[in-house]
Design a protein around this motif. Structure first.
Motif, PDB file in Angstrom:
ATOM      1  N   VAL A   9       0.836  -1.372   0.066  1.00 16.69           N
ATOM      2  CA  VAL A   9      -0.088   0.086  -0.015  1.00 16.69           C
ATOM      3  C   VAL A   9       0.927   1.398   0.040  1.00 16.69           C
ATOM      4  O   VAL A   9       0.489   2.255  -0.623  1.00 16.69           O
ATOM      5  CB  VAL A   9      -0.756   0.040   1.042  1.00 16.69           C
ATOM      6  CG1 VAL A   9      -1.709   1.359   1.462  1.00 16.69           C
ATOM      7  CG2 VAL A   9      -1.809  -1.213   1.058  1.00 16.69           C
ATOM      8  N   ALA A  12       2.376   1.831  -3.282  1.00 17.74           N
ATOM      9  CA  ALA A  12       1.099   2.262  -4.375  1.00 17.74           C
ATOM     10  C   ALA A  12       0.788   3.749  -4.136  1.00 17.74           C
ATOM     11  O   ALA A  12       0.805   4.359  -5.028  1.00 17.74           O
ATOM     12  CB  ALA A  12      -0.044   1.417  -4.141  1.00 17.74           C
ATOM     13  N   ALA A  13       0.921   4.066  -2.859  1.00 17.92           N
ATOM     14  CA  ALA A  13       0.506   5.368  -2.644  1.00 17.92           C
ATOM     15  C   ALA A  13       1.566   6.426  -2.980  1.00 17.92           C
ATOM     16  O   ALA A  13       1.184   7.361  -3.661  1.00 17.92           O
ATOM     17  CB  ALA A  13       0.592   5.594  -1.247  1.00 17.92           C
ATOM     18  N   GLU A  16       0.903   6.126  -6.964  1.00 22.23           N
ATOM     19  CA  GLU A  16      -0.290   6.878  -7.297  1.00 22.23           C
ATOM     20  C   GLU A  16      -0.680   8.174  -7.009  1.00 22.23           C
ATOM     21  O   GLU A  16      -1.443   9.066  -7.333  1.00 22.23           O
ATOM     22  CB  GLU A  16      -1.707   5.942  -6.670  1.00 22.23           C
ATOM     23  CG  GLU A  16      -1.669   4.393  -7.091  1.00 22.23           C
ATOM     24  CD  GLU A  16      -2.072   4.431  -8.636  1.00 22.23           C
ATOM     25  OE1 GLU A  16      -2.699   5.587  -9.226  1.00 22.23           O
ATOM     26  OE2 GLU A  16      -1.882   3.322  -9.256  1.00 22.23           O
ATOM     27  N   ALA A  22      -4.056   4.252  -3.800  1.00 24.20           N
ATOM     28  CA  ALA A  22      -3.568   3.230  -3.555  1.00 24.20           C
ATOM     29  C   ALA A  22      -4.773   2.479  -3.058  1.00 24.20           C
ATOM     30  O   ALA A  22      -4.655   1.138  -3.187  1.00 24.20           O
ATOM     31  CB  ALA A  22      -2.516   3.446  -2.265  1.00 24.20           C
ATOM     32  N   ARG A  25      -6.140   0.653  -5.815  1.00 30.50           N
ATOM     33  CA  ARG A  25      -5.444  -0.479  -6.441  1.00 30.50           C
ATOM     34  C   ARG A  25      -5.600  -1.774  -5.811  1.00 30.50           C
ATOM     35  O   ARG A  25      -5.604  -3.071  -6.250  1.00 30.50           O
ATOM     36  CB  ARG A  25      -3.784  -0.169  -6.291  1.00 30.50           C
ATOM     37  CG  ARG A  25      -2.916  -1.220  -6.907  1.00 30.50           C
ATOM     38  CD  ARG A  25      -1.557  -0.915  -7.025  1.00 30.50           C
ATOM     39  NE  ARG A  25      -1.219   0.320  -7.687  1.00 30.50           N
ATOM     40  CZ  ARG A  25       0.183   0.643  -7.977  1.00 30.50           C
ATOM     41  NH1 ARG A  25       1.204  -0.033  -7.354  1.00 30.50           N
ATOM     42  NH2 ARG A  25       0.301   1.862  -8.682  1.00 30.50           N
ATOM     43  N   ALA A  33      -6.254   2.351   3.866  1.00 29.00           N
ATOM     44  CA  ALA A  33      -5.106   2.469   3.097  1.00 29.00           C
ATOM     45  C   ALA A  33      -4.222   3.366   4.220  1.00 29.00           C
ATOM     46  O   ALA A  33      -2.969   3.430   4.263  1.00 29.00           O
ATOM     47  CB  ALA A  33      -5.056   3.187   1.893  1.00 29.00           C
TER      48      ALA A  33
END
Length: 312
Positions: A9, A12-13, A16, A22, A25, A33
Motif C-alpha cells: 500500500v 502504491a501510495a 499513485e 493506493a 489498487r 489505506a
C-alpha cells in the motif's frame, strides 16, 4: 496488520500520488489505506510522507524506505514466480544466439540434451560474431564473451575465457620457440579480425608489467576455426581462446607458448533481457548451460593445465 500488504500500500501510495489511488489498487477504503501507512510509520517512529490537502510528498526517510520496499516486493514476486515456474512445463520456440565458433564447437551437445528432455520446445540457434539487440532480434537468450555494459540485460556467468598463444610442433621445429613477447614481433602471426584490436596481443609478466605485441599479421580471419586450421598446418602463431585451441594443445597438435606470461581473461556469459517473468524454457536452458560449462570447463582446464606445467 499484514506487513507485506502495508508495504504494498505504501509503494502504491507513492506511485499513485495519494492514499485514495493506493486504496483503489487494492480494493480498500482510503481510510484503511491510511491505517496501513500509519502502522508503518508507528513501527519506524518516523514520518514517510509530508501530507497536504492537495498532494503527498516523500520525506527523506520515506524516499529511502520506498527504494528498499520496491526491492523487497520485487524479490517476493520473483520468489513466487520461481516457485511456480519450477512446477511448469517448458514449451514453445527457444531462440538462442551464440558466437559462431563457440556455438559450432560446444553448443550442440547442450542443445541436443535440452530438446531430448524438453520435447515441447523447439530450439532455433542464431550464430554470429556481431552484436545484436536481443529484443529487436526476438532472441530469448544469448551467449556472449567479454565485458558487457548494457544494464538492461541480465547476465549469468558460465565460465572464464582464457587466451593462449600457440603454434604447431612442425612450425616450432622450423623456426624455433619464442621465449618472450618481443620474439613474436619477428614471427608470422594469425589473428581474429573481429577482435577490438585484432593485431594487439597483450602479455603480462610475473611483476605485472604488460607487453603489447602489435603490427600487421600474416593471416587475419573473422572465424577462429579458420585460424585454428592455419595454425595446425604450420602457418604461424595463433592467439585465441582455449575453448578453440585447448583440445589440440592437450593432444599435442599445438604447443602453448610463453608460459611465464599471463594473457587476457574474459568471461563467457548467458544474457537475457529481463530478470522478471522469464519463461520456463529460458530459465531451464540457462541452467543447462551453467551445468555444461561451469566455472572450470574441461576444454579450459586441460589446456591450461598443460600450459601451467610448462611453466615449472
Amino acid at each position: 496488520m499484514d506487513k507485506l500488504m502495508s508495504l504494498s500500500v505504501f509503494v502504491a501510495a507513492v506511485e499513485e500520488g495519494s492514499f485514495a489511488g493506493a486504496a483503489r489498487r487494492f480494493n480498500l477504503s482510503p481510510a484503511m489505506a491510511g491505517k496501513h501507512i500509519s502502522a508503518i510509520e508507528s513501527d519506524l517512529n518516523a514520518r514517510l510522507f509530508q501530507r497536504t490537502t492537495r498532494r503527498l510528498s516523500l520525506t527523506d526517510v520515506g524516499r529511502t524506505y520506498y527504494d528498499r520496499c520496491k526491492q523487497i516486493l520485487g524479490a517476493f514476486v520473483e520468489a513466487n514466480r520461481e516457485a511456480s515456474a519450477a512446477q511448469g512445463i517448458a514449451r514453445g520456440t527457444l531462440r538462442v544466439a551464440a558466437p559462431v565458433t563457440f556455438g559450432a564447437m560446444h553448443l550442440g551437445k547442450v542443445v541436443a540434451r535440452y530438446v531430448e528432455e524438453h520435447p515441447e520446445v523447439n530450439v532455433e540457434v542464431l550464430m554470429g560474431d556481431r552484436y545484436i539487440d536481443l529484443l529487436d532480434a526476438g532472441v530469448d537468450v544469448a551467449i556472449r564473451i567479454g565485458r558487457l555494459d548494457d544494464p538492461s540485460l541480465v547476465t549469468r556467468r558460465l565460465a572464464p575465457c582464457r587466451m593462449v598463444v600457440c603454434a604447431s610442433p612442425k612450425y616450432l621445429e622450423r623456426h624455433g620457440t619464442p621465449r618472450t613477447p618481443q620474439d613474436l614481433l619477428q614471427t608470422p602471426r594469425l589473428a581474429f579480425s573481429e577482435a577490438v584490436s585484432a593485431g594487439d596481443w597483450t602479455f603480462i609478466d610475473e611483476t605485472g608489467r604488460s607487453y603489447v605485441v602489435d603490427g600487421p599479421c600474416r593471416v587475419t580471419a573473422n572465424n577462429t576455426q579458420m585460424l585454428l586450421a592455419c595454425a595446425l598446418a604450420g602457418a604461424g602463431l595463433a592467439y585465441g581462446p582455449t575453448f578453440v585451441f585447448g583440445e589440440h594443445i592437450q593432444r599435442g597438435e599445438l604447443v602453448a607458448l610463453l608460459p611465464a606470461y599471463r594473457t587476457t581473461e574474459l568471461t563467457i556469459q548467458a544474457v537475457y533481457p529481463s530478470a522478471r517473468s522469464i519463461p520456463v524454457k529460458v530459465r531451464r536452458f540457462v541452467d543447462y548451460l551453467a551445468e555444461a560449462f561451469g566455472n572450470d570447463p574441461v576444454w579450459d582446464r586441460k589446456a591450461w593445465d598443460q600450459h601451467a606445467e610448462s611453466r615449472t
